[in-house]
Design an enzyme around this catalytic site. Sequence first.
Site, short mmCIF file in Angstrom:
data_model
loop_
_atom_site.label_atom_id
_atom_site.label_comp_id
_atom_site.label_asym_id
_atom_site.label_seq_id
_atom_site.Cartn_x
_atom_site.Cartn_y
_atom_site.Cartn_z
N LYS A 124 0.93 -1.11 -0.04
CA LYS A 124 0.11 -0.15 0.09
C LYS A 124 0.95 1.18 0.03
CE LYS A 124 -1.75 1.65 4.08
NZ LYS A 124 -1.53 3.13 4.20
N ASN A 125 1.93 1.29 0.75
CA ASN A 125 2.75 2.62 0.74
C ASN A 125 3.69 2.63 -0.14
OD1 ASN A 125 1.26 3.06 3.24
ND2 ASN A 125 2.88 2.49 4.77
N ARG A 180 -5.45 9.04 4.29
CA ARG A 180 -4.51 10.00 5.07
C ARG A 180 -3.50 10.63 4.22
NH1 ARG A 180 -7.60 11.69 7.95
NH2 ARG A 180 -9.20 10.31 9.04
N ARG A 197 -8.49 -0.36 4.58
CA ARG A 197 -7.78 0.46 3.86
C ARG A 197 -6.33 0.19 3.40
NH1 ARG A 197 -6.22 4.86 7.45
NH2 ARG A 197 -4.76 5.03 5.85
N ASP A 232 4.74 0.74 12.01
CA ASP A 232 3.38 -0.01 11.37
C ASP A 232 3.32 -1.54 12.07
OD1 ASP A 232 3.60 1.73 8.32
OD2 ASP A 232 3.11 2.33 10.35
N ARG A 239 -1.29 15.08 11.95
CA ARG A 239 -0.26 14.63 10.95
C ARG A 239 0.34 16.02 10.37
NH1 ARG A 239 -1.47 9.15 9.76
NH2 ARG A 239 0.33 9.08 8.25
N CYS A 291 -5.28 12.72 12.34
CA CYS A 291 -5.82 11.23 12.00
C CYS A 291 -5.81 10.44 13.20
CB CYS A 291 -5.18 10.73 10.73
SG CYS A 291 -3.63 9.79 11.45
#
Length: 419
Positions: A24-25, A94, A400, A308, A123, A118
């Site tokens: 995802k990132n 985000r 997500r 994470d 953030r 968030c």
Amino acid sequence: MQNQKLVIEGGHKLSGEVRVQGAKNSSLPIIAASLMCQGETVLKNCPALSDTYASCRILTHLGCECRFSGNTLTVKPDGLNSYEIPDDLMHEMRSSIIYMGALLGACGKCCLSFPGGCELGPRPIDMHLSAMKKMGASVKDEFGIIECMADKGLHGTKITLRYPSVGTTENIILAAVKAKGETIIVNAAREPEIVDLALFLNKCGGKIKGAGNSTVVIEGVEKLHGCMHYIMPDRIAAATYISAAASTNGEINIIGIDSNLCDSFISVFEQMGCNVYIYDGCIYVNAKKTLKSVNKIITMPHPGFPTDAQAIVMAVLCKAEGNSIFEENIFENRYRHVDALVKMGADIKVIGKVAVINGVKKLYGAKVSATDLRGGAAMAVAGLGAEGTTEISDISHIDRGYENFESVIASMGGKIKRI
Ligand code: EPZ
């Protein structure tokens, strides 16, 4: 979709094989970058996540053509006709701040509503804004609307980050790849997802050197063309599945993962007493033994232990013998999953950025609600290893970042269903 729940019946050992989804990132910044590349970009191994769909909605709103089927995303940005992203689209994920660098790089201006804040705490984007200013953009930031203009185009410069921020490093790379002259980022973030972004942009004609190190040098080019790129595997998804195996004393094989991406956390699972075997593109984990506590897990920028993975590893250590200690240094408010774990019988004390886990024999199923993406995953990891049934609500957080979360876990023998 909002009121869906995961129902987990704990106590079943996981076993079997799982292929890791695309990261995802990595996919989110690369999708944003594709709007700067003329012609067609094809992204393979793109994870089917709500954040991916949100990205497609942003690109479509900006006039790009976006098609997602299977795990292949095709983008044609030639119809780009806007530089504004409205509140509702910005709110959906985000990381939408990444469109600042992409739009400045593509058309020298952007107008984003940035809600800030968030689940993980405020953030701030001070580093993003000061970097764009240094590259020649004028920035107006009021009432949550950020307007950046660089009517003479952006120019390269040397930018030293006070902290190796992932998003800031990515935004600078996006703004610099077509800027006039050379940009040097000092104290850049070194996450592997940044290496994947640079690889993609260089395939599109960019000239980026040093991604993955603390100093990144970008030589601006006139234009970028689309390309075909295979998104790298998701190391945090891999850590999540290893945690699920460890939490159930199971034995799984993870395929399609570059184990070098996992060096920052594999040693923690080994310290717990998991047997981990790494061989070409796979990670085999055997967690049959009672797990031991791990003292002092400190979250750090890459290559340190990833923030994470903090919640999901904590979920495993709730049942390990002895005391484990975490220190969360990246986000101010990243222990929101602790209350749910305590409700399931864990013994955890949070003092500031330190969490002390005193291992208990058993966890018990409970009704909990996901607080954020990795916190929700941590509740599932705990539920799989608990006695009885766990119900997790607000699972849109989990959707997500995890593709088909429950079917992946069920394919390894987990008793889990979405209702
Ligand atoms: C990225 O967030 C990831 N998100 C996060 O993953 C990850 O936890 C984080 O990097 C750290 O690895 C994506 O890649 C989409 P940062 P990002 O900028 O870019 C402060 C997940 O679960 N900061 O490195 O926002 C900030 O407040 C998500 O997949 C400033 O103070 O991370 C935070 O405390 C969660 N000013 C710290 O730096 C700024 O201008 C790290 O932020 C920017 C950041």
